[in-house]
Write an enzyme that holds these catalytic residues in place. Structure first.
Site, PDB file in Angstrom:
ATOM      1  NE  ARG A 213     -59.528  78.724 -53.342  1.00 29.60           N
ATOM      2  CZ  ARG A 213     -58.483  78.618 -54.451  1.00 29.60           C
ATOM      3  NH1 ARG A 213     -57.622  78.918 -54.307  1.00 29.60           N
ATOM      4  NH2 ARG A 213     -58.940  78.091 -55.628  1.00 29.60           N
TER       5      ARG A 213
ATOM      6  CG  HIS B 265     -63.092  81.939 -33.674  1.00 27.35           C
ATOM      7  ND1 HIS B 265     -63.425  82.279 -34.928  1.00 27.35           N
ATOM      8  CD2 HIS B 265     -63.978  81.432 -32.955  1.00 27.35           C
ATOM      9  CE1 HIS B 265     -64.699  81.759 -35.047  1.00 27.35           C
ATOM     10  NE2 HIS B 265     -65.268  81.083 -33.846  1.00 27.35           N
TER      11      HIS B 265
ATOM     12  CB  SER C 227     -61.406  96.998 -32.695  1.00 26.39           C
ATOM     13  OG  SER C 227     -61.559  95.727 -32.688  1.00 26.39           O
TER      14      SER C 227
HETATM   15  C1  GRF Z   1     -62.876  89.984 -34.262  1.00 32.57           C
HETATM   16  O1  GRF Z   1     -64.342  89.481 -33.494  1.00 32.57           O
HETATM   17  C2  GRF Z   1     -62.181  88.593 -34.288  1.00 32.57           C
HETATM   18  O2  GRF Z   1     -62.296  87.812 -33.301  1.00 32.57           O
HETATM   19  C3  GRF Z   1     -62.904  88.083 -35.575  1.00 32.57           C
HETATM   20  O3  GRF Z   1     -63.035  88.920 -36.227  1.00 32.57           O
HETATM   21  C4  GRF Z   1     -63.234  90.275 -35.739  1.00 32.57           C
HETATM   22  C5  GRF Z   1     -62.242  91.368 -36.306  1.00 32.57           C
HETATM   23  O4  GRF Z   1     -62.469  92.330 -35.814  1.00 32.57           O
HETATM   24  N1  GRF Z   1     -61.602  87.082 -36.271  1.00 32.57           N
HETATM   25  P1  GRF Z   1     -61.669  93.766 -35.727  1.00 32.57           P
HETATM   26  O5  GRF Z   1     -61.434  93.817 -37.230  1.00 32.57           O
HETATM   27  O6  GRF Z   1     -60.414  93.174 -34.948  1.00 32.57           O
HETATM   28  O7  GRF Z   1     -62.349  94.939 -34.889  1.00 32.57           O
END
Ligand code: GRF
Length: 212
Positions: free
Chosen positions: A73, A119, A24
Site C-alpha cells: 500500500r 483485472h 503493456s
Molecule cells: C494485467 O494482467 C492486469 O490485468 C493486472 O496486472 C497486469 C499488468 O500487466 N492488473 P501490464 O503491466 O499492463 O503488462
C-alpha cells in the site's frame, strides 16, 4: 493525437496511468482510441518498471514517485503527494494498470469515481493475485478480464465492461494469461473511451450506457 499537440487544448481529458511493472496495458491505452481522453502521464512506484521505459519511448511524461515504506500500500503522505501531482497536471482520470498497491485514502478522495482498474478475471470470481492460476485451479471453462471503477476494497468496484475467453484443457497459467491479456488491451481502451465520452452512468452498482 500526439501528447505535444494536446498540451494546450481544453477539449481533451487528461489521463494518468499508474503501473508497477511491464506496462503493456499502459501502452495499449496510449496506442488505442480513448478520445476525447489522452494519456499524458505515467507514474510508477518502481524505478525499474518497464512501463517507465515504454512511456519515454512513446513521448509520454514518465515519473518514478516514492510510494512510502510499505510493500502493498501507499504511505498516507505519499499517496497525497501522488494525488496532488496529478491534480496539478490537470489529470481527470486515473487508470491503474498493474499497480501492485492498494489505495487507501487521498487518491480515492481526490479522484472519486474517476479511478479505473483492469483485472485478469471475470470479477467477482478470482479477485486478488494470481487470478489466472485461481481460474485454472477452480476448473472454470471461461475466464477473461474486467475493467471496473476502484473503491475502498480490492477488486470490488462497479464493473464497466468485461471480455471473456475460453479456458483450454492444455492451458498453463502463462498461456491463459496471454489469451486474457490480448482482451485486456481491447477492453481497457474501450472502457476509458466510454468514460471520457460521458456516456456512462451509475445506477447503484450497475454502470449503464446513456447512449444505448
Ligand atoms: C494485467 O494482467 C492486469 O490485468 C493486472 O496486472 C497486469 C499488468 O500487466 N492488473 P501490464 O503491466 O499492463 O503488462
Amino acid at each position: 493525437m500526439l501528447q505535444s499537440e494536446s498540451d494546450n487544448r481544453n477539449d481533451v481529458l487528461r489521463i494518468a496511468v499508474l503501473a508497477s511493472g511491464r506496462g503493456s496495458n499502459f501502452e495499449a491505452l496510449c496506442r488505442g482510441d480513448t478520445a476525447p481522453g489522452i494519456v499524458t502521464l505515467l507514474i510508477s512506484d518502481r524505478p525499474e518498471a518497464t512501463a517507465l521505459k515504454r512511456a519515454s519511448d512513446l513521448g509520454v511524461e514518465a515519473l518514478y514517485m516514492y510510494p512510502g515504506n510499505y510493500r502493498t500500500r501507499f504511505g498516507l503522505d505519499e499517496e497525497k503527494q501522488w494525488a496532488d501531482l496529478m491534480l496539478e497536471r490537470g489529470i481527470e482520470l486515473v487508470c491503474l494498470a498493474g499497480l501492485m498497491r492498494i489505495l487507501k485514502g487521498p487518491l480515492l478522495e481526490a479522484f472519486a469515481g474517476r479511478i479505473m482498474n483492469i483485472h485478469p478475471s471475470l470479477l467477482p470470481s478470482f479477485p486478488g493475485l494470481h487470478s489466472q492460476r485461481q481460474a485454472l485451479d477452480y476448473g472454470v471453462k471461461l475466464s477473461g478480464c474486467t475493467v471496473h471503477y476502484v473503491d475502498f476494497r480490492t477488486d470490488t468496484g462497479s464493473v464497466i465492461l468485461q471480455r471473456a475467453v475460453p479456458v483450454k484443457d492444455d492451458d498453463t497459467e502463462d498461456s491463459l494469461a496471454a489469451r486474457i491479456l490480448k482482451q485486456e488491451h481491447i477492453a481497457y481502451s474501450e472502457a476509458v473511451k466510454l468514460h471520457c465520452s460521458g456516456v456512462l452512468e451509475a445506477d447503484g452498482r450497475r454502470i449503464l450506457r446513456k447512449d444505448k
